[in-house]
Design a protein around this motif. Sequence first.
Motif, PDB file in Angstrom:
ATOM      1  N   LYS A   1      35.237  29.914  36.454  1.00 22.29           N
ATOM      2  CA  LYS A   1      36.573  30.217  36.968  1.00 22.29           C
ATOM      3  C   LYS A   1      36.601  31.539  37.722  1.00 22.29           C
ATOM      4  CE  LYS A   1      38.264  30.117  32.846  1.00 22.29           C
ATOM      5  NZ  LYS A   1      37.136  29.489  32.158  1.00 22.29           N
ATOM      6  N   THR A   2      36.038  32.576  37.107  1.00 21.03           N
ATOM      7  CA  THR A   2      36.101  33.900  37.723  1.00 21.03           C
ATOM      8  C   THR A   2      35.284  33.935  39.018  1.00 21.03           C
ATOM      9  OG1 THR A   2      36.482  34.901  35.562  1.00 21.03           O
ATOM     10  CG2 THR A   2      35.665  36.355  37.297  1.00 21.03           C
ATOM     11  N   THR A   3      34.113  33.328  38.978  1.00 23.70           N
ATOM     12  CA  THR A   3      33.269  33.225  40.171  1.00 23.70           C
ATOM     13  C   THR A   3      34.025  32.507  41.290  1.00 23.70           C
ATOM     14  OG1 THR A   3      31.357  33.042  38.700  1.00 23.70           O
ATOM     15  CG2 THR A   3      31.037  32.359  40.988  1.00 23.70           C
TER      16      THR A   3
ATOM     17  N   ALA B   1      44.302  37.105  35.003  1.00 23.95           N
ATOM     18  CA  ALA B   1      45.223  36.833  33.894  1.00 23.95           C
ATOM     19  C   ALA B   1      44.481  36.724  32.567  1.00 23.95           C
ATOM     20  CB  ALA B   1      46.014  35.548  34.177  1.00 23.95           C
ATOM     21  N   ASP B   2      43.213  37.066  32.577  1.00 25.47           N
ATOM     22  CA  ASP B   2      42.420  36.996  31.337  1.00 25.47           C
ATOM     23  C   ASP B   2      42.563  38.340  30.609  1.00 25.47           C
ATOM     24  OD1 ASP B   2      40.730  36.147  29.373  1.00 25.47           O
ATOM     25  OD2 ASP B   2      39.086  35.591  30.709  1.00 25.47           O
ATOM     26  N   ILE B   3      43.741  38.533  30.008  1.00 26.11           N
ATOM     27  CA  ILE B   3      44.064  39.816  29.371  1.00 26.11           C
ATOM     28  C   ILE B   3      43.126  40.058  28.185  1.00 26.11           C
ATOM     29  CG2 ILE B   3      45.916  41.210  28.331  1.00 26.11           C
ATOM     30  CD1 ILE B   3      46.629  40.238  31.146  1.00 26.11           C
TER      31      ILE B   3
ATOM     32  N   ILE C   1      45.219  33.117  40.837  1.00 26.24           N
ATOM     33  CA  ILE C   1      45.259  33.563  39.445  1.00 26.24           C
ATOM     34  C   ILE C   1      44.038  33.038  38.700  1.00 26.24           C
ATOM     35  CG2 ILE C   1      46.573  33.548  37.293  1.00 26.24           C
ATOM     36  CD1 ILE C   1      49.097  33.120  38.953  1.00 26.24           C
ATOM     37  N   ASP C   2      43.266  33.987  38.148  1.00 21.54           N
ATOM     38  CA  ASP C   2      42.096  33.630  37.342  1.00 21.54           C
ATOM     39  C   ASP C   2      42.569  33.458  35.906  1.00 21.54           C
ATOM     40  OD1 ASP C   2      39.557  33.256  36.354  1.00 21.54           O
ATOM     41  OD2 ASP C   2      38.983  35.375  36.466  1.00 21.54           O
ATOM     42  N   SER C   3      42.485  32.241  35.422  1.00 20.78           N
ATOM     43  CA  SER C   3      43.004  31.921  34.089  1.00 20.78           C
ATOM     44  C   SER C   3      41.970  32.206  33.008  1.00 20.78           C
ATOM     45  CB  SER C   3      43.367  30.429  34.084  1.00 20.78           C
ATOM     46  OG  SER C   3      43.549  29.939  32.783  1.00 20.78           O
TER      47      SER C   3
HETATM   48 MG   LIG Z   1      36.441  34.298  33.547  1.00 23.86          MG
END
Ligand SMILES: [Mg+2]
Lengths: 269, 86
Positions: free
Chosen positions: A17-19, A40-42, A119-121
């Motif tokens: 996801k982040t990539t 959004a990955d708090i 938005i990165d979940s």
């Molecule tokens: Mg990630």
Amino acid sequence: MGAKVVTVTSGKGGVGKTTTTANIAAALAAAGHRVVCIDADIGLRNLDLVMGLENRIVYDLVDVVEGRCKLRQAMIKDKRVPNLYLIPAAQTRDKTAISPEDMIEVTAQLRRDNDWILIDSPAGIEGGFRNALAPADIVLIVTNPEVSAVRDADRIIGLVEAEEKDPPKLILNRVKPDMVRRGEMLKAEDVLEVLAIELIGVVPEDEQVLTASNRGTPLALDGRSRAGRAFQAIARRLMGEQVPLEEFAAEDGFLRRLSRKVRTGGQPA
Amino acid sequence: MILDWLRGRERGSARTAKERLQFVLVHDRAGVSASTLEALKDELIEAISRHVEIDREGVSVSLTKDRRRQRLVADIPLAERRTAKH
Ligand SMILES: [Mg+2]
Ligand SMILES: Nc1ncnc2c1ncn2[C@@H]1O[C@H](COP(=O)(O)OP(=O)(O)O)[C@@H](O)[C@H]1O
């Protein structure tokens, strides 16, 4: 008419996801669009590292939501591409620090002056995922050709449908064409048949993904790697271009058929 | 022969993965486990047997899907009517 909010999610962790978020954002910005990414990955901040912006963080998303800074102050400008910004996640808080309404509010402020909000979940199906999903106009589901990742993707598709969003689109990441050829890895056609959603891109397994994250320079900024080109193609499809599936993926007849479906935006048979 | 060999190669683990996924997702989506389905089948047999004579061994209850729509399908064969008029 304002930005489109694209949420990149998956269910299972570690599928890319982040990539994907960093690369699609870079490709959209390189094409001249105004892009803001929100991590959004708090509590598990990562997008800053992959984008190479970790040294510039002063304020984060939770600071914005709790009123400690202006939205503008939490937006970190990318070093390489104009019109690319990151709002980082808080590292020392947890997902309960923000709510779906907060996300809708923050994105509402960003919509007017931008073209895309990505938005990165976080992984999972709980609070953090709900936050990332709330403001989404478009949901991209990343999965790997692997049973547990596909099963989790199916769960997410059900949850997105329950929120009455448009049907999500699928990114199949980390495909190894030689294993697919040997019948030892699920192919795109299999995954689409099982999940019954539309495909927006196939990304191969590529060592360059790791070297790029080592350096903090998204691959999609140049088209020299296969994964980079695959992410560029996904960005172009988001912008409404008809881009055929990448050569590596279109190795046999059905994938060629599939690539036609992608170009015409049709559903796979 | 070459075709057989090629087909043989197609039957790799990917095929198994796909079949297993199709099975598990049908149950995931319906929120009905395989054991719930068994219990349902037993109850159906009891309920229907009170009214009609059925072939208990031949009963099958399964979940199927067409695209994302789930269906519960029960196939209940009636018992042979041994007492039917000749
Ligand atoms: Mg990630
Ligand atoms: N296409 C790819 N080829 C090779 N490695 C990849 C690919 N996509 C992701 N990875 C690697 O997989 C790991 C997890 O990716 P990440 O984007 O952090 O996943 P997530 O955000 O879903 O947890 C990282 O080490 C990343 O470099």
